[in-house]
Design a protein around this motif. Structure first.
Motif, PDB file in Angstrom:
ATOM      1  N   LYS A 199      12.586  44.284  48.311  1.00  0.00           N
ATOM      2  CA  LYS A 199      11.809  42.961  49.004  1.00  0.00           C
ATOM      3  C   LYS A 199      12.379  42.042  49.556  1.00  0.00           C
TER       4      LYS A 199
ATOM      5  N   ILE B 219      13.174  50.459  45.096  1.00  0.00           N
ATOM      6  CA  ILE B 219      12.770  49.575  45.290  1.00  0.00           C
ATOM      7  C   ILE B 219      13.674  48.352  44.439  1.00  0.00           C
TER       8      ILE B 219
ATOM      9  N   LEU C  51       7.937  57.279  46.255  1.00  0.00           N
ATOM     10  CA  LEU C  51       7.442  56.723  45.730  1.00  0.00           C
ATOM     11  C   LEU C  51       5.973  57.045  45.546  1.00  0.00           C
ATOM     12  N   ASP C  52       5.013  56.068  44.797  1.00  0.00           N
ATOM     13  CA  ASP C  52       3.989  56.577  44.066  1.00  0.00           C
ATOM     14  C   ASP C  52       2.878  55.192  44.193  1.00  0.00           C
TER      15      ASP C  52
ATOM     16  N   ASP D 122      12.615  44.295  43.977  1.00  0.00           N
ATOM     17  CA  ASP D 122      12.813  43.279  44.323  1.00  0.00           C
ATOM     18  C   ASP D 122      12.942  41.776  43.746  1.00  0.00           C
TER      19      ASP D 122
ATOM     20  N   TYR E 248       4.777  49.347  36.575  1.00  0.00           N
ATOM     21  CA  TYR E 248       3.973  49.135  37.457  1.00  0.00           C
ATOM     22  C   TYR E 248       2.410  49.910  37.228  1.00  0.00           C
TER      23      TYR E 248
ATOM     24  N   HIS F  22       5.364  44.329  51.124  1.00  0.00           N
ATOM     25  CA  HIS F  22       4.339  45.515  51.363  1.00  0.00           C
ATOM     26  C   HIS F  22       4.369  46.678  50.091  1.00  0.00           C
ATOM     27  N   PHE F  23       3.448  46.805  49.389  1.00  0.00           N
ATOM     28  CA  PHE F  23       2.975  47.938  48.894  1.00  0.00           C
ATOM     29  C   PHE F  23       3.864  48.925  49.687  1.00  0.00           C
ATOM     30  N   VAL F  24       4.986  49.871  49.629  1.00  0.00           N
ATOM     31  CA  VAL F  24       4.904  51.162  50.262  1.00  0.00           C
ATOM     32  C   VAL F  24       4.515  52.455  49.561  1.00  0.00           C
TER      33      VAL F  24
HETATM   34  N1  HPA Z   1       6.259  51.241  46.344  1.00  0.00           N
HETATM   35  C1  HPA Z   1       6.103  51.939  45.170  1.00  0.00           C
HETATM   36  N2  HPA Z   1       6.328  51.864  43.490  1.00  0.00           N
HETATM   37  C2  HPA Z   1       6.617  50.025  43.978  1.00  0.00           C
HETATM   38  C3  HPA Z   1       6.262  49.641  45.020  1.00  0.00           C
HETATM   39  C4  HPA Z   1       6.434  49.898  46.225  1.00  0.00           C
HETATM   40  O1  HPA Z   1       5.862  49.456  46.830  1.00  0.00           O
HETATM   41  N3  HPA Z   1       7.461  48.264  44.397  1.00  0.00           N
HETATM   42  C5  HPA Z   1       7.524  48.827  43.112  1.00  0.00           C
HETATM   43  N4  HPA Z   1       7.320  49.715  42.520  1.00  0.00           N
END
Ligand code: HPA
Ligand code: MG
Length: 221
Positions: A169, A139, A196-197, A141, A108, A189-191
Motif C-alpha cells: 500500500k 499486504i 483478505l477479510d 503497508d 487489525y 484503500h481497504f480491500v
Molecule cells: N484488507 C484486509 N486486511 C487488511 C488490509 C486490507 O486492506 N490492510 C491490512 N489488513
C-alpha cells in the motif's frame, strides 16, 4: 527487460475505481457489500505466476525453500504461489523442494491497524537455521508488522530471507523496500477478498474488491 523494476509491482493509480460489479461473477450474498472489483482473480493469478518465476530465479542455487506463510490473509497467495513454483520446477527441471510453515499475526480491528502486534501460533522455527526463507504476506503497508516478523525470523539465523507481498500500500513511509517481490502497489484503500477479510468476512471472495459502506456497517464488530 528490467526485472528489478517489475518485481516492485504493478502500480494501480490513486483514481482507479475498479471494475463494475456486473462485469464479473462473485458470490451473490456479497451483492450489496462490495463497491467494485478492484483486481479480478484472473489477473491476480497471472501476476502470482510471474512472481513465482522471479523467485525460482533468485532461489536457483538452493535445493529447497522454506516458505513462511503469514495467516490468515496470506493463505491463498501462499497456496497459489507454491503451486506455481512446483509447476514451474516440474517444467524446467529446476525443482525446488518447498516446505511451508504457518505463522499467525494479528494487528487489525475493523479496518484500523492497532498498535499491538501479536505473533500467535508460530511453532518452533529453529529449522530455519541456515536455510533460504521466503516470507509470504498478503499486504504490506507501513511495514511495522513485517519489520517485527523479519527481526523474529533473523534470530533463527537463516541463510537468506526474502519477502513476497501480494499488495503493497502507498502510505507515508511505505515499506516497499522490505518487500522483494510485489504483486501490486495500491493506494491506501481497504480491500477484501482473495483471503483478505473484514472482521473475518469476505475471505471466500476470489477477486480483490473494495468494500461498500453497507458492507462496512453490516459486518462491523
Ligand atoms: N484488507 C484486509 N486486511 C487488511 C488490509 C486490507 O486492506 N490492510 C491490512 N489488513
Ligand atoms: Mg484481517
Amino acid at each position: 527487460m528490467d526485472n528489478a523494476g517489475m518485481k516492485k509491482g504493478i502500480a494501480l493509480k490513486d483514481d482507479w475505481p475498479g471494475y463494475s460489479l456486473d462485469l464479473f461473477s462473485y458470490p451473490e450474498h456479497y451483492h450489496e457489500d462490495i463497491e467494485s472489483v478492484y483486481i479480478p482473480h484472473g489477473i491476480i493469478m497471472n501476476r502470482v505466476e510471474r512472481l513465482a518465476h522471479y523467485i525460482m530465479d533468485d532461489f536457483a542455487d538452493n535445493n529447497n525453500i522454506m516458505v513462511l506463510c503469514v495467516l490468515k490473509g496470506g493463505y491463498k497467495f501462499c497456496a497459489d504461489l507454491v503451486e506455481f513454483i512446483k509447476v514451474l520446477g516440474r517444467n524446467s527441471n529446476k525443482y525446488l523442494e518447498t516446505r511451508v510453515e504457518f505463522i499467525r499475526l494479528k494487528s487489525y480491528l475493523n479496518d484500523q491497524s492497532t498498535e499491538q502486534l501479536q505473533i500467535i501460533g508460530s511453532g518452533d522455527l529453529s529449522f530455519l537455521r541456515g536455510k533460504s526463507v521466503l516470507i509470504v504476506e498478503a499486504i504490506v503497508d507501513t511495514g511495522k508488522t513485517m519489520k517485527a516478523l523479519l527481526k523474529h525470523v533473523e534470530t533463527f539465523e537463516p541463510k537468506m530471507v526474502k519477502v513476497a507481498g501480494l499488495l503493497v500500500k502507498r502510505v507515508p513511509n511505505m515499506a516497499e523496500s522490505l518487500t522483494d517481490y510485489v504483486g501490486f502497489e495500491i493506494p491506501n484503500h481497504f480491500v477484501v477478498g482473495y483471503a483478505l477479510d473484514y472482521n473475518e468476512y469476505f475471505r471466500d471472495l476470489n477477486h480483490l474488491c473494495v468494500i461498500s459502506k453497507t458492507g462496512k456497517m453490516k459486518y462491523k464488530v
